[in-house]
Motif scaffolding. Structure first.
Motif, PDB file in Angstrom:
ATOM      1  N   THR A  39      -2.779 -10.780   6.477  1.00  0.00           N
ATOM      2  CA  THR A  39      -1.375 -10.921   5.427  1.00  0.00           C
ATOM      3  C   THR A  39      -0.420 -10.086   4.932  1.00  0.00           C
ATOM      4  O   THR A  39      -1.414  -9.154   4.268  1.00  0.00           O
ATOM      5  CB  THR A  39      -1.111 -12.079   4.755  1.00  0.00           C
ATOM      6  N   PRO A  40       0.675  -9.053   5.531  1.00  0.00           N
ATOM      7  CA  PRO A  40       1.718  -8.032   4.506  1.00  0.00           C
ATOM      8  C   PRO A  40       1.612  -8.404   3.877  1.00  0.00           C
ATOM      9  O   PRO A  40       2.259  -9.829   3.519  1.00  0.00           O
ATOM     10  CB  PRO A  40       2.426  -7.660   6.162  1.00  0.00           C
ATOM     11  N   TYR A  41       1.455  -7.395   2.857  1.00  0.00           N
ATOM     12  CA  TYR A  41       2.690  -7.683   1.347  1.00  0.00           C
ATOM     13  C   TYR A  41       3.555  -6.502   0.728  1.00  0.00           C
ATOM     14  O   TYR A  41       4.004  -5.667   1.985  1.00  0.00           O
ATOM     15  CB  TYR A  41       1.484  -7.414   0.205  1.00  0.00           C
ATOM     16  N   ASP A  42       4.737  -7.605   0.077  1.00  0.00           N
ATOM     17  CA  ASP A  42       5.533  -6.293  -0.196  1.00  0.00           C
ATOM     18  C   ASP A  42       5.280  -5.785  -0.919  1.00  0.00           C
ATOM     19  O   ASP A  42       4.115  -5.732  -1.539  1.00  0.00           O
ATOM     20  CB  ASP A  42       6.955  -7.301  -0.815  1.00  0.00           C
ATOM     21  N   LYS A  43       6.395  -5.087  -2.400  1.00  0.00           N
ATOM     22  CA  LYS A  43       6.035  -3.826  -2.990  1.00  0.00           C
ATOM     23  C   LYS A  43       5.417  -4.442  -4.197  1.00  0.00           C
ATOM     24  O   LYS A  43       5.093  -4.009  -4.660  1.00  0.00           O
ATOM     25  CB  LYS A  43       7.365  -3.431  -3.279  1.00  0.00           C
ATOM     26  N   ALA A  44       5.482  -5.599  -4.711  1.00  0.00           N
ATOM     27  CA  ALA A  44       5.416  -6.161  -5.775  1.00  0.00           C
ATOM     28  C   ALA A  44       4.170  -6.764  -5.559  1.00  0.00           C
ATOM     29  O   ALA A  44       3.431  -7.287  -6.135  1.00  0.00           O
ATOM     30  CB  ALA A  44       6.519  -7.222  -6.137  1.00  0.00           C
ATOM     31  N   VAL A  96       0.696  -1.398   0.122  1.00  0.00           N
ATOM     32  CA  VAL A  96      -0.132   0.222  -0.316  1.00  0.00           C
ATOM     33  C   VAL A  96       0.705   1.324   0.070  1.00  0.00           C
ATOM     34  O   VAL A  96       0.336   2.560  -0.787  1.00  0.00           O
ATOM     35  CB  VAL A  96      -1.187   0.176   1.358  1.00  0.00           C
ATOM     36  N   VAL A  97       2.294   1.123   0.867  1.00  0.00           N
ATOM     37  CA  VAL A  97       2.714   2.200   1.164  1.00  0.00           C
ATOM     38  C   VAL A  97       3.635   2.926  -0.787  1.00  0.00           C
ATOM     39  O   VAL A  97       3.330   3.342  -0.980  1.00  0.00           O
ATOM     40  CB  VAL A  97       3.907   2.145   2.073  1.00  0.00           C
ATOM     41  N   GLY A  98       3.992   1.357  -0.913  1.00  0.00           N
ATOM     42  CA  GLY A  98       4.389   1.311  -1.953  1.00  0.00           C
ATOM     43  C   GLY A  98       4.123   2.151  -3.241  1.00  0.00           C
ATOM     44  O   GLY A  98       4.619   2.757  -3.961  1.00  0.00           O
TER      45      GLY A  98
END
Length: 369
Positions: free
Chosen positions: A350-355, A304-306
């Motif tokens: 679950t958190p997700y990475d930039k991709a 999200v931040v990405g």
């Protein structure tokens, strides 16, 4: 004499210090607001007016916020804006609302233009975008939009996605004849052949199911970089004066996100969202093959931040933002962290990475900025 002067000065500064401390204490414990006002970046529908696609609408429909503030006597007011994000920004600027549910681009445009806000949580992420044409159109792909009249709702969180999709297909916004129309106007224009195509969201499934349009392209199941994000922001002035009220609002939005993320509630959730006038069949199509928890997570994770950072970068290139925005300084996660902890949800999502890929770290760590 010198001693008397010194004593007088000391008493004066002591009195001033006491006054400043008292003033600080009073400002830190400002009187509760009479009303908490929440702006929603859509015209909405139904009676009472509501919207869909966000856990926040569950709280709206079930009056969870009203219940949370009932004992304090604070009223809750929901305001809906046909002009979407740009209209919400105007209301924030004029202090007509305290919170706003809106998409990534307009919230960052507001911040870039000097609106003093804070991003509190995500509320509806990875929203799909569709390219729609009249039922009998010969257009089959994005590449065929060159020199065609195409509806785009400029200034909304779909605008940049459209620009990026055009670029991925060898086109720019100048290669098409863009027409700036809101969702309702775009539908009227398309079915009357006033435009050759339109970009939009889930609202087009209803038109398709009536046999009046075709969806020729969808971001569903493709690169999540071509999706749209939405979140809840608050005016910084309100947040600083009323932290307890901000926490209550975030608590309720997190509670709603928990309910909206439960697959056992899928049918009930779509029924709630259908109260806005968008039928259950449209929500079924919009969420086909997608996890409710992934779409309705409130986490301000790396994905999200990405995406917000990417919007800043793209917005600057297209001169949609007047100046850069540092997303880390804009995000305020403490209320979200407190809500996750108090409701036992620190490891729920679950958190997700930039991709957009799952991270192994617990949500409570990944959501901290």
């Amino acid at each position: 004499m010198a001693f008397q002067i010194f004593s007088t000065i000391r008493r004066w500064y002591g009195a001033l210090g006491a006054a400043l401390l008292l003033g600080g204490a009073l400002s830190a414990h400002a009187a509760p607001p009479e009303t908490v006002r929440i702006g929603v970046a859509t015209a909405g529908g139904g009676d009472p007016v509501t919207w869909g696609g966000s856990p926040g609408s569950v709280a709206r429909n079930q009056r969870w916020l009203e219940d949370a503030f009932k004992d304090s006597g604070i009223k809750v007011e929901w305001l809906f804006f046909k002009g979407a994000g740009p209209a919400v920004n105007e209301a924030l600027s004029n202090k007509q609302i305290d919170f706003a549910y809106q998409g990534d681009l307009p919230s960052l445009v507001g911040r870039s233009n000097g609106l003093n806000t804070k991003l509190l949580l995500a509320s509806g992420t990875r929203n799909n975008l569709y390219l729609v044409t009249p039922a009998k159109s010969d257009i089959q792909s994005i590449q065929q939009l060159k020199d065609r009249k195409v509806s785009i709702f400029r200034g909304t969180n779909g605008h940049l996605v459209v620009v990026n999709l055009l670029a991925a297909n060898g086109l720019t916004e100048r290669d098409i004849k863009g027409v700036n129309l809101d969702s309702g106007s775009a539908q009227a224009a398309l079915v009357s052949n006033g435009v050759d195509a339109a970009f939009g969201g889930y609202e087009w499934f209803k038109v398709r199911d009536q046999g009046l349009a075709r969806i020729v392209f969808s971001t569903q199941g493709k690169d999540p970089a071509f999706t749209r994000q939405a979140g809840l922001v608050v005016r910084s002035e309100f947040e600083q004066a009323h932290p307890q009220e901000v926490q209550r609002v975030v608590d309720v939005f997190v509670r709603a996100a928990r309910w909206a993320s439960d697959e056992n509630n899928r049918s009930a959730l779509f029924a709630e969202w259908a109260k806005s006038g968008t039928p259950v069949a449209s929500w079924t199509a919009e969420f086909e093959g997608q996890s409710l928890a992934q779409r309705n997570s409130p986490l301000l994770d790396d994905f999200v931040v990405g995406r917000y950072k990417a919007v800043v970068s793209d917005g600057l290139k297209l001169k949609l933002l007047r100046k850069s925005v540092t997303v880390e300084d804009w995000v305020e996660p403490k209320y979200l962290r407190a809500a996750l902890k108090s409701q036992g949800l620190e490891s729920h999502w679950t958190p997700y990475d930039k991709a957009g890929k799952p991270l192994a770290a617990p949500a409570s760590v990944a959501s901290v900025r």
